[in-house]
Design an enzyme around this catalytic site. Structure first.
Site, PDB file in Angstrom:
ATOM      1  N   LYS A 116       0.809  -1.223   0.000  1.00 27.67           N
ATOM      2  CA  LYS A 116       0.000   0.000   0.000  1.00 27.67           C
ATOM      3  C   LYS A 116       0.841   1.271   0.000  1.00 27.67           C
ATOM      4  O   LYS A 116       0.465   2.280  -0.607  1.00 27.67           O
ATOM      5  CB  LYS A 116      -0.966   0.006   1.189  1.00 27.67           C
ATOM      6  N   GLU A 200       0.689   7.452   8.891  1.00 29.31           N
ATOM      7  CA  GLU A 200      -0.074   8.537   8.261  1.00 29.31           C
ATOM      8  C   GLU A 200      -0.673   9.434   9.329  1.00 29.31           C
ATOM      9  O   GLU A 200      -0.959   8.983  10.433  1.00 29.31           O
ATOM     10  CB  GLU A 200      -1.271   7.946   7.479  1.00 29.31           C
ATOM     11  N   ARG A 292     -10.212  -5.074  -7.058  1.00 25.91           N
ATOM     12  CA  ARG A 292     -11.183  -6.168  -7.136  1.00 25.91           C
ATOM     13  C   ARG A 292     -12.577  -5.596  -7.315  1.00 25.91           C
ATOM     14  O   ARG A 292     -12.767  -4.383  -7.224  1.00 25.91           O
ATOM     15  CB  ARG A 292     -11.155  -6.934  -5.812  1.00 25.91           C
TER      16      ARG A 292
HETATM   17  P1  ADP Z   1     -14.907  -3.510   0.149  1.00 21.34           P
HETATM   18  O1  ADP Z   1     -13.740  -2.571   0.158  1.00 21.34           O
HETATM   19  O2  ADP Z   1     -15.271  -4.027  -1.180  1.00 21.34           O
HETATM   20  O3  ADP Z   1     -16.032  -3.051   0.952  1.00 21.34           O
HETATM   21  P2  ADP Z   1     -13.932  -5.100   2.272  1.00 21.34           P
HETATM   22  O4  ADP Z   1     -12.824  -4.194   2.678  1.00 21.34           O
HETATM   23  O5  ADP Z   1     -15.093  -5.247   3.161  1.00 21.34           O
HETATM   24  O6  ADP Z   1     -14.405  -4.780   0.806  1.00 21.34           O
HETATM   25  O7  ADP Z   1     -13.317  -6.500   1.923  1.00 21.34           O
HETATM   26  C1  ADP Z   1     -14.032  -7.418   1.149  1.00 21.34           C
HETATM   27  C2  ADP Z   1     -13.776  -8.774   1.671  1.00 21.34           C
HETATM   28  O8  ADP Z   1     -12.420  -9.096   1.504  1.00 21.34           O
HETATM   29  C3  ADP Z   1     -14.077  -8.912   3.126  1.00 21.34           C
HETATM   30  O9  ADP Z   1     -14.614 -10.175   3.307  1.00 21.34           O
HETATM   31  C4  ADP Z   1     -12.708  -8.753   3.753  1.00 21.34           C
HETATM   32  O10 ADP Z   1     -12.674  -9.468   4.970  1.00 21.34           O
HETATM   33  C5  ADP Z   1     -11.818  -9.381   2.721  1.00 21.34           C
HETATM   34  N1  ADP Z   1     -10.469  -8.824   2.643  1.00 21.34           N
HETATM   35  C6  ADP Z   1     -10.059  -7.736   1.983  1.00 21.34           C
HETATM   36  N2  ADP Z   1      -8.743  -7.570   2.064  1.00 21.34           N
HETATM   37  C7  ADP Z   1      -8.276  -8.598   2.801  1.00 21.34           C
HETATM   38  C8  ADP Z   1      -6.976  -9.016   3.241  1.00 21.34           C
HETATM   39  N3  ADP Z   1      -5.864  -8.367   2.920  1.00 21.34           N
HETATM   40  N4  ADP Z   1      -6.892 -10.101   3.990  1.00 21.34           N
HETATM   41  C9  ADP Z   1      -7.996 -10.794   4.309  1.00 21.34           C
HETATM   42  N5  ADP Z   1      -9.224 -10.474   3.914  1.00 21.34           N
HETATM   43  C10 ADP Z   1      -9.386  -9.395   3.172  1.00 21.34           C
HETATM   44  P1  ADP Z   2      -8.016  -1.309   4.248  1.00 22.41           P
HETATM   45  O1  ADP Z   2      -6.963  -1.717   3.272  1.00 22.41           O
HETATM   46  O2  ADP Z   2      -8.086  -2.176   5.432  1.00 22.41           O
HETATM   47  O3  ADP Z   2      -9.322  -1.026   3.588  1.00 22.41           O
HETATM   48  P2  ADP Z   2      -7.630   1.571   4.391  1.00 22.41           P
HETATM   49  O4  ADP Z   2      -6.295   2.171   4.271  1.00 22.41           O
HETATM   50  O5  ADP Z   2      -8.530   1.651   3.229  1.00 22.41           O
HETATM   51  O6  ADP Z   2      -7.452   0.049   4.833  1.00 22.41           O
HETATM   52  O7  ADP Z   2      -8.386   2.160   5.656  1.00 22.41           O
HETATM   53  C1  ADP Z   2      -9.573   1.607   6.139  1.00 22.41           C
HETATM   54  C2  ADP Z   2     -10.395   2.676   6.838  1.00 22.41           C
HETATM   55  O8  ADP Z   2      -9.645   3.294   7.871  1.00 22.41           O
HETATM   56  C3  ADP Z   2     -10.826   3.806   5.939  1.00 22.41           C
HETATM   57  O9  ADP Z   2     -12.020   3.532   5.273  1.00 22.41           O
HETATM   58  C4  ADP Z   2     -10.971   4.966   6.900  1.00 22.41           C
HETATM   59  O10 ADP Z   2     -12.202   4.918   7.564  1.00 22.41           O
HETATM   60  C5  ADP Z   2      -9.895   4.679   7.920  1.00 22.41           C
HETATM   61  N1  ADP Z   2      -8.651   5.410   7.622  1.00 22.41           N
HETATM   62  C6  ADP Z   2      -7.630   4.960   6.861  1.00 22.41           C
HETATM   63  N2  ADP Z   2      -6.642   5.863   6.812  1.00 22.41           N
HETATM   64  C7  ADP Z   2      -7.051   6.915   7.554  1.00 22.41           C
HETATM   65  C8  ADP Z   2      -6.452   8.174   7.922  1.00 22.41           C
HETATM   66  N3  ADP Z   2      -5.231   8.506   7.522  1.00 22.41           N
HETATM   67  N4  ADP Z   2      -7.173   9.000   8.702  1.00 22.41           N
HETATM   68  C9  ADP Z   2      -8.403   8.662   9.133  1.00 22.41           C
HETATM   69  N5  ADP Z   2      -8.999   7.497   8.846  1.00 22.41           N
HETATM   70  C10 ADP Z   2      -8.340   6.627   8.067  1.00 22.41           C
END
Ligand code: ADP
Ligand code: ADP
Ligand code: MG
Length: 515
Positions: A116, A200, A292
Site C-alpha cells: 500500500k 499517516e 477487485r
Molecule cells: P470492500 O472494500 O469491497 O467493501 P472489504 O474491505 O469489506 O471490501 O473487503 C471485502 C472482503 O475481503 C471482506 O470479506 C474482507 O474481509 C476481505 N479482505 C479484503 N482484504 C483482505 C486481506 N488483505 N486479507 C484478508 N481479507 C481481506
Molecule cells: P483497508 O486496506 O483495510 O481497507 P484503508 O487504508 O482503506 O485500509 O483504511 C480503512 C479505513 O480506515 C478507511 O475507510 C478509513 O475509515 C480509515 N482510515 C484509513 N486511513 C485513515 C487516515 N489517515 N485518517 C483517518 N482514517 C483513516
C-alpha cells in the site's frame, strides 16, 4: 468471449458473478469447500468441484488446486470475486502461467500494488494528493515516533500489506506509537507475511469517499462516479451509498480525474476502486486502490445502469470500452446495507447457525444479493456477510424510505443479524441529513442500539398481534377485525425523539443538509 468461467469464491458474490456469466451465455464452474456442499453457488453452477476442507487455507486459498480444477474442466478464465485470492498477485500469475485469463488487473500491476505504501508513492508522484505521511515504510519504533512527532497526533500505523480493515492502529502519543509499533509489526508479519508498517496523519471525522473505475486493455479508463462509505465499524464498511451527499458535479469531475490518474500510474486494468479520505474542510486525499470487485459495487450499478461484473468479464475478454465518460450518467440515489450474521447487542459477535424463516422484501427499487435460503446452515469458517440489501430512489430521501420498508419486510430468523442496527441508522437524524463521517458509528452506537431495541420491540408486538389475528382468521371461529387500524404500541413521536430526528414525525426531513 469466453465459453466457460470458473468462479473462485463462495456466497453472494459467487452467485452474483454466475448470474453475469449466464447473461453473457457463458458456462460457470463452482469450486467449494467441504463446508459448502449445500451452498447455493454450488447448486447454481453448471459444474462444481470440491477443493478441500473448510479452512480457507486448504480450499478457497489453495492456488494450485483451483488452477488445476480450471485446467481440467476446460475453463478459460477465473473470476476471483472479493476477499480470498482476489488481490493475490501470485494467483494472477499462476493463472497466466496455466493459460487462464485472470479477471482482474495484470500480475505485474498487482505486484506493484501489493504494497500500500509503494502504491501511495507512485500515486503521489503522479500528482494526486495523498494523506500526509512519509512515502516509505518506517524502519523501527524510533523512526515511527520521529515521524509521528512531525505529523502531530493522532497518527495511524498501517500494515503495508494490510486490508479488509485489518492491520490499522491509531496512536495518540509517542508512548503509544512505540508500544503499538511493536505489536502492529508482529501482527502484520503473522497476518500478512510482512512486518512493514507506514505512518499517516489520522484525519479526524473524515468521510470515506471512493471512485469506481473501469479500465480496458487498450488504455481507456473511465469512472462511474463515487460511493460514500463513511458508516463504518472498526474500519470496515457497514453501509454504503451512491452518490455521496457532499459531492457535486465539479468535485466528482475532479476526484474522477485523480482516480483515473492513480489508475494510470499503476497500469490498472479491469474494474477497480480508488479510495479517498475527505477532511472536514472538503479536501480529498488518496488512501488506497482496491484491486477487485467490491462488496458495495451494486449501489454504483443502480445509479449508473452499468453491470460492473459483466464489464469485468468483457474487459478481461479484450473488448474495448463500449462507454465513454460522457455516457456515464448518474440517476437517483442508492443505498446498500450489509446484513451480517452477527449480534449487534453483543459486540457484533459472529452468529453462525441455521436459518429458519427467510422472507425477502420487494417492490420498486429493491435489490437483494444473497446466497441464503431457509434451512441453510451458515458455516463458521467464513465472512459473516450473509446478504446485501440495496434500495434505489429518485432521490436520497426516497431511497431511505424504501430501505426502511425493505428492512421491515426482510425476515431472517434462526440467526442473529445486524438488521436492527440498519433500521436504527435509517431513523437517525444525522444520517437522514447526510451528516456522515467514519467515526459516526463509534460515537452513536449506544444510542442507535437503544433505538434498535425499541423498533424491534414494537415490530415484535405488531407481529404478535398480526399472528393472533391470522390464527383466529384461519381457525373455525371467524373474528371480526377492528374497523380502525390497531394503534402503534409505542408512539412514533417517541421513536423519532429517540432517533434524534426532531419534530415533524416521519415526513420531516431536516433542511439545510450540510456535511
Ligand atoms: P470492500 O472494500 O469491497 O467493501 P472489504 O474491505 O469489506 O471490501 O473487503 C471485502 C472482503 O475481503 C471482506 O470479506 C474482507 O474481509 C476481505 N479482505 C479484503 N482484504 C483482505 C486481506 N488483505 N486479507 C484478508 N481479507 C481481506
Ligand atoms: P483497508 O486496506 O483495510 O481497507 P484503508 O487504508 O482503506 O485500509 O483504511 C480503512 C479505513 O480506515 C478507511 O475507510 C478509513 O475509515 C480509515 N482510515 C484509513 N486511513 C485513515 C487516515 N489517515 N485518517 C483517518 N482514517 C483513516
Ligand atoms: Mg480500504
Amino acid at each position: 468471449m469466453f465459453n466457460k468461467i470458473l468462479v473462485a469464491n463462495r456466497g453472494e458474490i459467487a452467485l452474483r458473478i454466475m448470474r453475469a456469466c449466464r447473461e453473457l451465455g457463458i458456462e460457470v464452474v463452482a469450486v467449494y469447500s467441504e463446508a459448502d456442499r449445500d451452498s447455493l453457488h454450488v447448486a447454481y453452477a453448471d459444474e462444481a468441484y470440491c477443493i478441500g476442507p473448510p479452512p480457507p487455507r486448504e480450499s478457497y486459498l489453495n492456488i494450485e488446486r483451483i488452477v488445476d480444477v480450471a485446467e481440467k474442466c476446460g475453463a478459460e478464465a477465473i473470476h476471483p470475486g472479493y476477499g480470498f485470492l482476489a488481490e493475490n498477485p501470485a494467483f494472477a500469475r499462476a493463472c497466466r502461467e496455466a493459460g487462464l485469463e485472470f479477471i482482474g488487473p495484470t500480475p505485474e500491476s498487482m505486484e506493484l500494488m501489493e504494497n500500500k505504501v509503494a502504491t501511495k508513492r507512485l500515486v503521489a508522484r503522479a500528482g494526486v494528493p495523498v494523506i500526509p505521511g512519509p512515502l516509505e515504510p518506517v524502519k523501527d519504533a524510533d523512526e515511527a515516533v520521529e515521524v509521528a512527532e512531525g505529523l502531530g497526533y493522532p497518527v495511524l500505523l498501517k500494515a503495508a500489506l494490510g486490508g479488509g480493515g485489518r492491520g490499522l492502529r491509531i496512536a495518540w502519543s509517542s508512548d503509544e506509537v512505540r508500544h503499538l509499533f511493536e505489536s502492529a509489526s508482529r501482527e502484520a508479519e503473522t497476518a500478512f507475511g510482512s512486518s512493514e508498517i507506514y505512518v499517516e496523519k489520522y484525519v479526524r471525522r473524515p468521510r470515506h469517499i471512493e471512485v469506481q473505475l473501469l479500465a480496458d486493455k487498450h488504455g481507456h479508463v473511465i469512472h462511474l462516479g463515487e460511493r460514500e462509505c463513511s458508516i463504518q465499524r472498526r474500519y470496515q464498511k457497514v453501509l454504503e451509498e451512491a452518490p455521496s451527499p457532499v459531492v457535486d458535479e465539479e468535485t466528482r469531475e475532479l476526484i474522477g480525474r485523480w482516480a483515473i490518474r492513480a489508475a494510470r500510474a499503476v497500469g490498472y486494468v479491469n474494474a477497480g476502486t480508488v479510495e479517498f479520505i475527505r477532511d472536514r474542510d472538503g479536501n480529498f486525499y488518496f488512501m488506497e486502490i482496491n484491486k477487485r470487485i467490491q462488496v458495495e459495487h451494486l449501489v454504483t450499478e443502480m445509479v449508473t445502469g452499468v453491470d460492473i461484473v459483466k464489464a469485468q468479464i468483457r474487459i478481461a475478454a479484450g473488448e474495448e470500452l463500449w462507454l465513454g465518460q460522457e455516457d456515464v450518467v448518474l440517476r437517483g440515489h442508492a443505498i446498500n446495507c450489509r446484513i451480517c450474521a452477527e449480534d449487534p447487542y453483543n459486540e457484533f459477535a459472529p452468529c453462525p447457525g441455521t436459518v429458519e424463516e427467510f422472507r425477502l422484501p420487494g417492490g420498486p427499487g429493491v435489490r437483494i444479493d444473497t446466497a441464503l435460503y431457509p434451512g441453510y446452515t451458515i458455516p463458521i469458517y467464513y465472512d459473516s456477510l450473509i446478504a446485501k440489501l440495496a434500495t434505489w430512489g429518485s432521490d436520497r430521501r426516497e431511497a431511505i424510505a424504501r430501505m426502511r420498508n425493505a428492512l421491515d419486510e426482510l425476515v431472517i430468523t434462526g440467526v442473529k443479524t445486524t438488521i436492527p442496527l440498519h433500521k436504527a441508522i435509517m431513523l437517525d437524524g444525522d444520517f437522514i441529513a447526510g451528516r456522515l463521517h467514519t467515526e459516526f458509528l463509534d460515537e452513536k452506537l449506544p444510542g442507535l442500539l437503544k433505538v434498535a431495541r425499541e423498533v424491534e420491540g414494537e415490530l415484535e408486538l405488531v407481529a404478535a398481534i398480526a399472528s393472533i389475528i391470522a390464527s383466529r382468521r384461519l381457525g373455525r371461529k371467524p373474528i371480526s377485525l377492528p374497523r380502525r387500524r390497531p394503534q402503534p404500541t409505542r408512539s412514533a413521536w417517541r421513536l423519532m425523539a429517540l432517533a434524534g430526528v426532531g419534530p415533524g414525525g416521519w415526513g420531516f426531513w431536516p433542511i439545510g443538509t450540510t456535511t
